[in-house]
Design a protein around this motif. Structure first.
Motif, short mmCIF file in Angstrom:
data_model
loop_
_atom_site.label_atom_id
_atom_site.label_comp_id
_atom_site.label_asym_id
_atom_site.label_seq_id
_atom_site.Cartn_x
_atom_site.Cartn_y
_atom_site.Cartn_z
N PRO A 87 -9.96 6.90 9.16
CA PRO A 87 -10.80 7.82 8.39
C PRO A 87 -10.05 9.07 7.91
CG PRO A 87 -11.91 7.11 10.40
CD PRO A 87 -10.48 6.69 10.52
N LEU A 88 -8.86 9.32 8.47
CA LEU A 88 -8.09 10.52 8.13
C LEU A 88 -6.95 10.24 7.16
CD1 LEU A 88 -7.72 11.89 11.79
CD2 LEU A 88 -9.50 12.47 10.13
N LYS A 89 -6.80 8.98 6.76
CA LYS A 89 -5.60 8.54 6.05
C LYS A 89 -5.23 9.41 4.85
CE LYS A 89 -3.54 4.68 3.59
NZ LYS A 89 -2.21 4.88 4.18
N TRP A 90 -6.18 9.77 4.01
CA TRP A 90 -5.86 10.47 2.76
C TRP A 90 -5.95 11.98 2.87
CZ3 TRP A 90 -3.47 7.15 -0.07
CH2 TRP A 90 -3.83 5.80 -0.02
N LYS A 91 -6.27 12.47 4.06
CA LYS A 91 -6.38 13.92 4.25
C LYS A 91 -5.00 14.57 4.30
CE LYS A 91 -10.88 13.88 6.59
NZ LYS A 91 -11.57 14.66 5.55
N LYS B 117 8.50 8.12 10.59
CA LYS B 117 8.46 7.50 9.27
C LYS B 117 7.17 6.70 9.08
CE LYS B 117 13.50 7.22 8.91
NZ LYS B 117 14.68 6.32 8.89
N THR B 118 6.69 6.10 10.17
CA THR B 118 5.41 5.39 10.09
C THR B 118 4.28 6.34 9.75
OG1 THR B 118 6.12 3.71 11.70
CG2 THR B 118 3.76 3.97 11.37
N TRP B 119 4.25 7.50 10.43
CA TRP B 119 3.18 8.48 10.15
C TRP B 119 3.30 8.99 8.72
CZ3 TRP B 119 0.27 6.91 13.49
CH2 TRP B 119 0.56 6.83 14.84
N LYS B 120 4.52 9.23 8.26
CA LYS B 120 4.71 9.70 6.89
C LYS B 120 4.19 8.67 5.88
CE LYS B 120 8.29 10.66 3.46
NZ LYS B 120 9.73 10.86 3.18
N THR B 121 4.46 7.39 6.14
CA THR B 121 4.01 6.33 5.24
C THR B 121 2.50 6.16 5.27
OG1 THR B 121 6.11 5.14 5.46
CG2 THR B 121 4.20 3.86 4.74
N TYR B 122 1.93 6.18 6.47
CA TYR B 122 0.50 5.91 6.62
C TYR B 122 -0.35 7.08 6.12
CZ TYR B 122 -3.88 4.27 8.58
OH TYR B 122 -5.17 3.85 8.73
N PHE B 123 0.16 8.31 6.31
CA PHE B 123 -0.57 9.51 5.86
C PHE B 123 0.21 10.13 4.68
CE2 PHE B 123 -1.61 9.27 10.46
CZ PHE B 123 -3.00 9.24 10.38
N PRO B 124 -0.01 9.65 3.46
CA PRO B 124 0.84 10.05 2.33
C PRO B 124 0.69 11.49 1.89
CG PRO B 124 -1.01 8.72 1.57
CD PRO B 124 -1.03 8.66 3.07
N ASN B 125 -0.33 12.19 2.37
CA ASN B 125 -0.55 13.59 1.96
C ASN B 125 -0.28 14.57 3.10
OD1 ASN B 125 -1.51 12.85 -0.68
ND2 ASN B 125 -3.38 12.16 0.33
N SER B 126 0.32 14.09 4.16
CA SER B 126 0.45 14.89 5.37
C SER B 126 1.89 15.31 5.66
CB SER B 126 -0.10 14.11 6.57
OG SER B 126 -1.49 13.87 6.42
#
Length: 302
Positions: A54-58, A81-90
């Motif tokens: 639910p937080l992916k695009w935040k 790198k996984t977090w950077k990829t999964y959360f593209p705006n974070s």
């Protein structure tokens, strides 16, 4: 590496990236991009899926305590790198006792810092500001897990998520005899495994697992029948706790849902009336037997 092996590796990488692209909400697929034979993908991706989707695009601030790879410069940073990829705006922050700043890239900043150095940690938190997600996978020592939770959980925003990984060390006692100590002398990884400070006693209060067990009661502090009870910081700011194999996930918020029967840790008048008494004292309850140490335990986090 010969041409065939190189081509196969390139194809496999492309295949993983394409699969992640067509399944953007699948965290395991994103983790697979940075997987290789010697270093497995993000182990708890399937557990994080329902919490993080639910937080992916935040636009989030994410801190990972522990970058991975120890002194080996060929590994580490896979989770970042996984977090950077999964959360593209974070923005993704990493923190490690080994200098891993060479792994920095756009939207990934790494701090070279001991998670137990309170002065440096406050400098780190001053730079990051309030965080949305904290993933603790640093030192294996139980005392360090516990100290990290006390230090970092208050840095979360309300609605933030704290994840404590690899809590299996709760169940490992330290191996402090000379043989093991000598083996670990020149290896931070072995020191991590040997000096864990866990216990074979499942109720030992010094383990991180038992700290989390005690926090479960705090979810219900409004129900405690103890007029002298003072809620701890964690009582008031943890709204849910999720236990998985080797992983605990906690949500921060304002825990102030009222009890139907108790107010200020005393029975409400209508309950006393139903019981046929006018005061709690008439019930002759022995509150001196109640362990009220949990408030003292967490005083420093208030």
């Amino acid at each position: 590496m010969n041409l065939i092996e190189s081509s196969k590796k390139t194809f496999n990488n492309f295949q993983r990236q394409f699969t992640a692209f067509i399944a953007p909400y699948n965290l395991s697929k994103a983790a697979d991009i940075y997987s290789h034979d010697e270093w497995p993908r993000l182990r708890f991706a399937h557990r994080y899926q329902s919490h993080f989707a639910p937080l992916k695009w935040k636009k989030l601030k994410i801190l990972a305590i522990g970058v991975g790879g120890y002194e080996d410069h060929t590994y580490g940073g896979e989770a970042l790198k996984t977090w950077k990829t999964y959360f593209p705006n974070s923005m993704v922050y990493g923190l490690d006792i080994i200098d891993k700043r060479y792994l920095e890239e756009d939207r990934i900043k790494i701090f070279h810092c001991d998670q137990n150095d309170e002065y440096l940690i406050q400098e780190v938190l001053a730079e990051t500001g309030e965080l949305d997600i904290i993933i603790e996978d640093g030192s294996s020592a139980n005392e360090h897990h516990i100290k990290a939770f006390h230090t970092f959980f208050p840095a979360l925003k309300d609605g933030g998520i704290y994840a404590a990984e690899n809590i299996h060390h709760s169940y490992w006692p330290s191996l402090k005899d000379g043989k093991w100590s000598n083996l670990a002398k020149d290896s931070l990884e072995l020191q991590n495994w040997i000096n864990v400070g866990g216990s074979l006693d499942l109720n030992d209060p010094k383990t991180v697992m038992n700290m989390f067990k005690r926090l479960v009661d705090g979810l219900n502090y409004e129900e405690f029948l103890n007029p002298k009870y003072t809620p701890s910081y964690f009582d008031k700011h943890i709204v849910s706790i999720h236990f998985y194999h080797n992983l605990v996930i906690l949500y921060k918020g304002i825990n102030n849902e009222k009890s139907n029967f108790i107010e200020n840790n005393q029975l409400q008048p209508f309950v006393l009336e139903t019981l046929g008494v006018k005061s709690l004292e008439e019930l002759d309850l022995d509150f001196s037997k109640i362990d009220n140490k949990r408030s003292e335990e967490y005083t420093k986090s208030n």
